[in-house]
Design a protein around this motif. Structure first.
Motif, short mmCIF file in Angstrom:
data_model
loop_
_atom_site.label_atom_id
_atom_site.label_comp_id
_atom_site.label_asym_id
_atom_site.label_seq_id
_atom_site.Cartn_x
_atom_site.Cartn_y
_atom_site.Cartn_z
N CYS A 84 -13.73 50.12 -2.02
CA CYS A 84 -14.86 49.98 -2.82
C CYS A 84 -16.01 49.62 -2.16
O CYS A 84 -17.18 49.96 -2.26
N GLU A 85 -15.78 48.69 -1.09
CA GLU A 85 -16.85 48.30 -0.05
C GLU A 85 -17.45 49.42 0.49
O GLU A 85 -18.80 49.86 0.78
N GLN A 86 -16.54 50.44 1.16
CA GLN A 86 -17.13 51.78 1.83
C GLN A 86 -17.72 52.67 0.86
O GLN A 86 -19.03 53.20 1.46
N GLU B 72 -20.52 31.53 -5.50
CA GLU B 72 -20.65 33.07 -5.25
C GLU B 72 -19.94 33.58 -4.18
O GLU B 72 -19.58 34.86 -4.13
N ALA B 73 -19.65 32.67 -3.16
CA ALA B 73 -19.24 33.19 -1.79
C ALA B 73 -17.66 33.26 -2.22
O ALA B 73 -17.02 34.10 -1.12
N ASN B 74 -17.22 32.94 -2.94
CA ASN B 74 -15.51 33.22 -3.34
C ASN B 74 -15.37 34.19 -4.29
O ASN B 74 -14.21 34.20 -4.76
N LYS B 75 -16.45 34.51 -4.88
CA LYS B 75 -16.54 35.62 -6.21
C LYS B 75 -16.14 36.86 -5.64
O LYS B 75 -16.78 37.89 -5.65
N HIS B 76 -14.98 37.08 -5.14
CA HIS B 76 -14.43 38.42 -4.70
C HIS B 76 -12.79 38.76 -4.96
O HIS B 76 -12.36 37.77 -5.57
N LEU B 146 -19.22 42.53 -4.17
CA LEU B 146 -18.81 43.05 -2.99
C LEU B 146 -19.79 42.81 -2.05
O LEU B 146 -20.76 41.90 -2.21
N ARG B 147 -19.49 42.80 -0.54
CA ARG B 147 -20.74 42.46 0.41
C ARG B 147 -21.94 43.02 -0.16
O ARG B 147 -22.92 42.64 0.26
N HIS B 148 -21.83 44.27 -0.66
CA HIS B 148 -23.50 44.99 -0.74
C HIS B 148 -24.00 44.54 -2.23
O HIS B 148 -24.86 44.92 -2.39
N GLY B 149 -23.46 43.82 -2.91
CA GLY B 149 -24.15 43.39 -4.14
C GLY B 149 -23.16 42.73 -4.95
O GLY B 149 -21.97 42.33 -5.04
N LYS B 150 -23.89 41.86 -6.35
CA LYS B 150 -23.02 41.18 -7.00
C LYS B 150 -22.69 41.91 -8.12
O LYS B 150 -23.26 43.17 -8.87
N ASN B 151 -21.23 41.57 -8.66
CA ASN B 151 -20.51 42.24 -9.70
C ASN B 151 -20.37 43.52 -9.75
O ASN B 151 -20.46 44.35 -10.92
#
Lengths: 380, 380
Positions: A84-86, B72-76, B146-151
């Motif tokens: 998903c990240e990629q 938010e930092a643990n929301k993964h 994800l690293r690139h965005g929320k939700n």
């Protein structure tokens, strides 16, 4: 060319199978109205399979190839997250479709990614093993493993279409073909015994099989699976019969750490289930022998060591059928047959409780009888 | 006591809210027929909240408490996996229910775990913040970042029931209450402007609010959200109006790294959206000023630094509304209003394209005007 519409409850999708199926798949791809494709491929695939698939999708939009190792050891949420990240880093958005290219694990991991990315992107399966083409793509179930067991984390997600390009299956080792045939044996014993005589005429322990024979194997599976899943798309009631052989099978698969394929383990699990059913007076000696004969005819052999037998116990205690029925101490929930094509019901439940001691006895007996088979050189 | 049945499309669940709601929640717990409960709690919660909730569920079966940090930092997905591993190790099976105790992040992470464990276990929400009670539990959406965005990774999953125990909300800091009120302001401006006069009579920048006032705030939200989600449970059409203020809001939330709450960021995002709408001739000066006035009345202030403004750009480019409409170069998709309670449509889409330069201008203008508000000491 085999063309079917797979109908599981309210969920329907197109299924195309044949030599050159990918060339005829273009309308199904166009129907997605996607302008980008994430192609999730098993990195071990022969290069021509990836190249030809890339080519088929590049006609319709941008394609981003994500190659990953897809063994049972990679079948977990981290791999889903990594994909998903990629995908998002590359630019995937709600108009992107996900394409799964590979075997059952690739299909399940890509299926999870498709289900979860943006809460659901269109999913296409291009299975490259007989097991994936005839079994895992004929299901809405997507799942990955936890440390404590197989497929414990997942969701239901319907693909938009499946394309089985038979030329991709020609390079498969015979052992993978046999693995797929084990699930087919399961489907026929548990759902469609009337087709067993026809099936047996096609079998040769050493193979190989023609495209036409492979197409027939896949069609047998569609026939059996749609019969039970037409009214049970989530495989919670009559569809539970598809779990036949899986309680011991999954435990062996985890205990043997990749030595045996999923199908081989399910084959072993069915023999144990048949042994137990005979002890319960549910199956006749003839019906039990039919299990052995079919597995021998497809050329499967599994050797279970004493250490593996010991390790299997912890795994069957965590079997993911737990909770379909209130548990009983020292008993394991099994799917058993009480005749060919008939799932046993116990107190109205599809799960039959079997004392742990009898499970142990069955595993031991089957491990030893397999040894005997091997000693007499019947197979392979 | 507020008792509602929340109906979003074909999905329905019970909603109970009041002082002592947890005491009256026993029939809803019993209706799950679960014999075990995984209680997923924010480890920062006051001990009496955990103790009282444990007690309420222990009457109905075994309870296993999993305490985790929920920022938010643990929301993964790793947190979801961690919870699933712990639940299965403890003995969770298909007869286990999942209970989410905490704010919006706890609810979303627990919601994902419930949706995925065994492909779906019953889910109960016990929200402990106003934001969670009035917003996130009034949605089928579950998601993690994800690293690139929320939700960006999630699913739709319907809880079985929600219980808002108002005594749990009494210890909340005023800043959290204000954060929840920001989403309420959004719902009223975007869906139910006719209730704004009534709402304003309840507001005091410094609070605090009585249980009765909190109950009314929550009821306003139920009223507004069910109006748009009754026919759009997946928030893809008219429900997109709930994303009002979220494009810039999410970007600020990610750029400020926890300095501002979700609601505060959405408040800032709404002011930017109103600025843009005025420039497009969609909102009048009065309507824009109403945004400012309401946010001032609830006592919210947000200060955006030049560095945060620069960082926000990368995030709004990855906004998860991308793909609801085919993208345009150098434009960002926004939900805008063309009047109070009216979502703007552009070429039939709920997404209006805004040039990036105008987004930058709006963010800059709002960052500066907020400075002015602060300098004049209007709030807090």
């Amino acid at each position: 060319m085999l063309e079917r519409t797979i109908q599981f409850g309210a969920h329907a999708y197109a299924f195309l199978c044949g030599d050159g199926a990918l060339d005829q798949f273009s309308p199904a791809i166009a129907a997605l109205s996607a302008d980008r494709f994430i192609l999730i491929a098993d990195k071990e695939l022969p290069p021509f399979i990836k190249a030809r698939t890339l080519h088929a999708f590049e006609e319709h939009g941008k394609v981003h190839l994500i190659e990953t190792a897809f063994g049972e050891a990679n079948k977990h949420l981290q791999t889903v997250q990594h994909i998903c990240e990629q995908a998002v880093a590359w630019g995937a958005d709600r108009r992107t479709a996900v394409v799964a290219l590979g075997g059952g694990v690739a299909g399940n991991v890509a299926g999870m990614a498709a289900a979860l990315l943006y809460r659901g992107l269109p999913l296409i399966h291009i299975p490259t093993t007989l097991m994936a083409a005839s079994d895992s793509v004929l299901s809405l179930k997507q799942a990955v493993n936890l440390r404590h067991g197989k497929n414990l984390v997942g969701t239901y997600y319907t693909p938009r279409a499946v394309c089985v390009e038979l030329t991709f299956l020609r390079t498969l080792p015979m052992r993978e073909i046999r693995s797929g045939l084990c699930e087919l044996v399961k489907n026929l014993l548990a759902i469609k015994p009337e087709r067993i005589p026809e099936f047996r005429t096609l079998l040769r322990p050493l193979g190989p099989y023609t495209d036409q024979e492979m197409e027939r194997f896949i069609d047998f599976c569609i026939d059996a699976k749609t019969e039970v899943m037409r009214h049970d798309p989530y495989e919670r009631n009559e569809g539970l019969v598809l779990e036949y052989g899986h309680t011991v099978g999954h435990a062996l698969e985890l205990a043997c750490k990749g030595r045996y394929s999923h199908g081989e383990c399910v084959g072993f699990g069915m023999r144990c289930a048949a042994y137990i059913a005979e002890r319960f007076g549910l199956l006749s000696e003839y019906e039990v022998r039919l299990h052995e004969d079919l597995l021998r005819q497809i050329g499967v052999k599994v050797k279970v060591s004493a250490q593996q037998m010991a390790e299997m116990e912890a795994y069957w205690l965590k079997d993911n059928k737990r909770g379909y029925r209130q548990s009983q101490p020292d008993h394991i929930g099994f799917v058993l047959l009480n005749g060919l094509g008939r799932m046993n019901k116990e107190s109205g439940s599809s799960i039959t409780f079997v004392p742990q001691s009898l499970v142990r006895e069955a595993v031991h007996a089957m491990a030893c009888s397999q040894e005997a088979v091997k000693a007499h050189g019947h197979v392979d």
